[in-house]
Write an enzyme that holds these catalytic residues in place. Structure first.
Site, short mmCIF file in Angstrom:
data_model
loop_
_atom_site.label_atom_id
_atom_site.label_comp_id
_atom_site.label_asym_id
_atom_site.label_seq_id
_atom_site.Cartn_x
_atom_site.Cartn_y
_atom_site.Cartn_z
N ASP A 60 0.69 -0.94 -0.08
CA ASP A 60 -0.15 -0.38 -0.12
C ASP A 60 0.29 0.95 0.13
OD1 ASP A 60 -1.79 2.03 0.31
OD2 ASP A 60 -2.26 0.79 2.31
N LYS A 108 2.68 11.46 -3.99
CA LYS A 108 1.58 10.45 -4.37
C LYS A 108 0.71 11.35 -4.83
CE LYS A 108 -1.52 7.09 -3.42
NZ LYS A 108 -2.45 5.93 -2.00
N GLU A 116 -6.89 0.67 -4.79
CA GLU A 116 -6.83 0.50 -2.66
C GLU A 116 -8.61 0.18 -1.96
OE1 GLU A 116 -6.00 4.29 -1.34
OE2 GLU A 116 -4.15 4.32 -2.34
N ASP A 174 -12.94 5.65 3.45
CA ASP A 174 -11.18 6.00 3.19
C ASP A 174 -10.88 7.70 3.52
OD1 ASP A 174 -8.31 6.24 3.85
OD2 ASP A 174 -8.01 4.89 1.51
#
Ligand code: AMP
Length: 569
Positions: free
Chosen positions: A8, A70, A147, A169
């Site tokens: 991850d 990211k 994800e 999330d």
């Protein structure tokens, strides 16, 4: 056959997991942490730092530290470190390389293959950049998966009939909603939405504002105007926020806040969960807009959602979980740690691709916390509930009495604050501890749980290296009903348990203060003026009487008085 890693690759943290003995397992990094900060830095001398070491020096070296790379994957954003320019995938590759090397050290063999996760909304360019980062780090990237899909895989939801899953999330800085159709080998993203400016940091900031305002009213000084104090307040607020996920109230103590040229003041405050939830109600409300939009895009209503899965550290907040229940009329899946669930899912996907997994349920967790009894009958947790197994953890304890040569280790499981309210699993003794003053011995107690749920507890005297321990077999593990009962009981007694723990801790502190005063007097009796000596002796006597009476507020005041007297010395 060599292993494949599930990774991850997160904005703030990254997680690595593998399949071992048919089960998914998080691999700790070289620093012993489950989560590796996604931070890369370079020193002035040109050394690359990755993970916690990079994060720790970030404030002192901001221009050579890269965080949240990211957010720039797949763009033409460039980072410059000591005059050299890097693309986002190159920075990500440094993080992946560290993960690769830490996993290889753990396994004692090279690993080549990896599955890496990305947000469901990542476009082709962003996915390609992630894959390139993997290749640069020396991986053969078997697959890039979403994800939310990984999180659903971790819960084994792909083994059921086709169903619709909604994933929330909520991390440190972003919120993502995904709606998936999953089952019978089918993975389909129906809708994605979110808010890239909503995350746990906003909850921290609310607490910062609340505490700063209280301090301003009390001392007439705006903490936020001082950079260092503000940073300290931010860290304390984040810690308090986490505690409020487990406790009904918590206290914040920041000594020596500079409020003027020579003036220092202490920030002492307590806050309860109710107040915290009230000052963050509008932030919770912001979770609903993107959720409604995602449902509309998927042409669904809340009734059409079969399961809700929670991902991201901020979904540990009870109010967020309550909001799921209120909105969807069902309990969310929370059994697996929300910050590890995506990594676990990635490892499962890797295991499936490697043919290591067929149809078994892969994720086992410890149903209740495990720990030992410590001074005053308190329960000290060493492995918290819902940790994925196999796992291990240790803590260092010390002697409660002077010249104590034997230590009784009482192993327990449960969620209550006092040892007596938990389930006893066994006892053993560590003997031949060298006689030392109270607080000087160092005994490390380690818990190891293997894949079969067998718990091994050992205690080692760090001076003599003498070691002993017990093994508790899986037959001690409880049924689901017993676990549920234990958790319910802990919830029902939270407030009184915390009060009792607080009282015991007040007594321990008072006891320590008396011992410190007595030993100081013994050592320096000649040097202390007689009138002062009498004041200390009186304060000790008062505190001993208070301890015998057992009124916590009197004990606290007595401890403080004695502390001040000793401080003057
Ligand atoms: P992630 O990016 O998923 O690792 O999430 C990090 C965020 O989760 C940070 O804002 C943390 O403060 C928050 N967080 C972690 N643990 C807890 C907790 N027990 N209660 C509330 N927030 C938490």
């Amino acid at each position: 056959m060599s292993k494949a890693i599930g990774i991850d690759l997160g904005t703030t943290y990254s997680v690595a997991a593998i399949i071992e003995d048919g089960r998914a397992k998080i691999i700790k990094n070289a620093e012993g942490e489950n989560l590796t900060p996604s931070v890369v830095a370079e020193t002035a001398q040109g050394y690359k730092l990755v993970g916690s070491v990079a994060r720790r020096q970030a404030a002192a070296n901001p221009e050579r530290t890269v965080i949240s790379i990211k957010r720039h994957m797949g763009t033409d954003y460039r980072v410059s470190l000591n005059g050299r320019t890097y693309a986002p995938q190159e920075i990500s590759a440094f993080i992946l390389r560290k993960i690769k090397s830490d996993v290889e050290n753990y396994l004692g063999e090279k690993v080549q293959k990896a599955v890496i996760t990305v947000p469901a909304y990542f476009n082709d360019g962003q996915r390609q950049a992630t894959k390139e980062a993997g290749v640069m780090a020396g991986f053969d990237v078997m697959r890039i998966i979403n994800e939310p899909t990984a999180a659903s895989l971790a819960y084994g939801l792909d083994h059921e009939d086709i169903q619709t899953i909604l994933v929330w999330d909520l991390g440190g800085g972003t919120f993502d909603v995904s709606i998936l159709e999953l089952g019978d080998g089918l993975f389909q993203v129906k809708a994605v939405n979110g808010n890239i400016e909503l995350g746990g940091d906003d909850w921290d900031e609310r607490l910062v504002d609340y505490l700063a305002e209280r301090f301003l009213n009390e001392h007439g000084f705006d903490i936020k105007s001082d950079k260092i104090s503000l940073q300290r307040l931010r860290e304390a607020s984040e810690k308090a926020k986490r505690e409020l996920s487990y406790k009904p109230s918590t206290s914040i103590s920041l000594p020596f806040i500079r409020t003027g040229k020579k003036e220092l003041k202490n920030l002492e405050a307590s806050i309860d969960r109710e107040t915290f939830e009230a000052i963050t109600a509008d932030l919770r409300e912001k979770l609903l807009g993107p959720t409604r939009q995602a449902l509309a895009d998927a042409k669904l209503t809340t009734d059409g959602i079969d399961h809700v899965v929670l991902v991201g550290g901020s979904t540990r907040m009870p109010s967020v979980r309550d909001l799921v229940e209120k909105t969807f009329h069902k309990k969310p899946f929370i059994k697996i740690n929300p910050d590890e669930v995506v990594g676990i899912g990635a490892a499962i996907q890797a295991g499936v691709l490697m043919g290591e997994i067929n149809d078994v349920i892969l994720v086992d967790v410890t149903p209740l916390s495990l720990g030992i009894e410590t001074e005053g009958g308190l329960f000290s947790k060493i492995i918290s509930r819902n940790s994925t197994i196999p796992t291990s953890a240790g803590q260092i304890f010390t002697n409660a009495e002077d010249n104590q040569t034997v230590m009784d280790i009482h192993v327990l499981q449960g969620e209550r604050e006092m040892a007596i309210d938990n389930i006893s699993l066994g006892q053993f003794q560590l003997t031949d501890i060298p006689p030392l003053p109270r607080g000087k011995a160092q005994v490390e107690v380690t818990f190891e749980i293997d894949v079969n749920g067998i718990v091994k507890v050992s205690a080692q005297d760090l001076y003599t290296e003498e070691q002993t321990g017990i093994k508790i077999d899986a037959s001690h593990l409880l049924s689901d009903e017993q676990v549920e009962q234990a958790v319910k009981e802990a919830e029902a007694h939270t407030e009184e348990d915390i009060k009792r723990r607080g009282e015991v801790e007040v007594n321990i502190r008072a006891d320590n203060m008396i011992r410190a005063a007595e030993s100081m007097m013994e050592e320096k009796r000649e040097k202390i003026p007689a009138s002062y000596l009498r004041q200390i002796e009186r304060a000790i006597l008062n505190l001993k009487e208070a301890l015998a009476e057992g009124d916590s507020s009197v004990i606290k005041a007595g401890t403080e008085e004695l502390r001040k007297l000793l401080g003057k010395m």
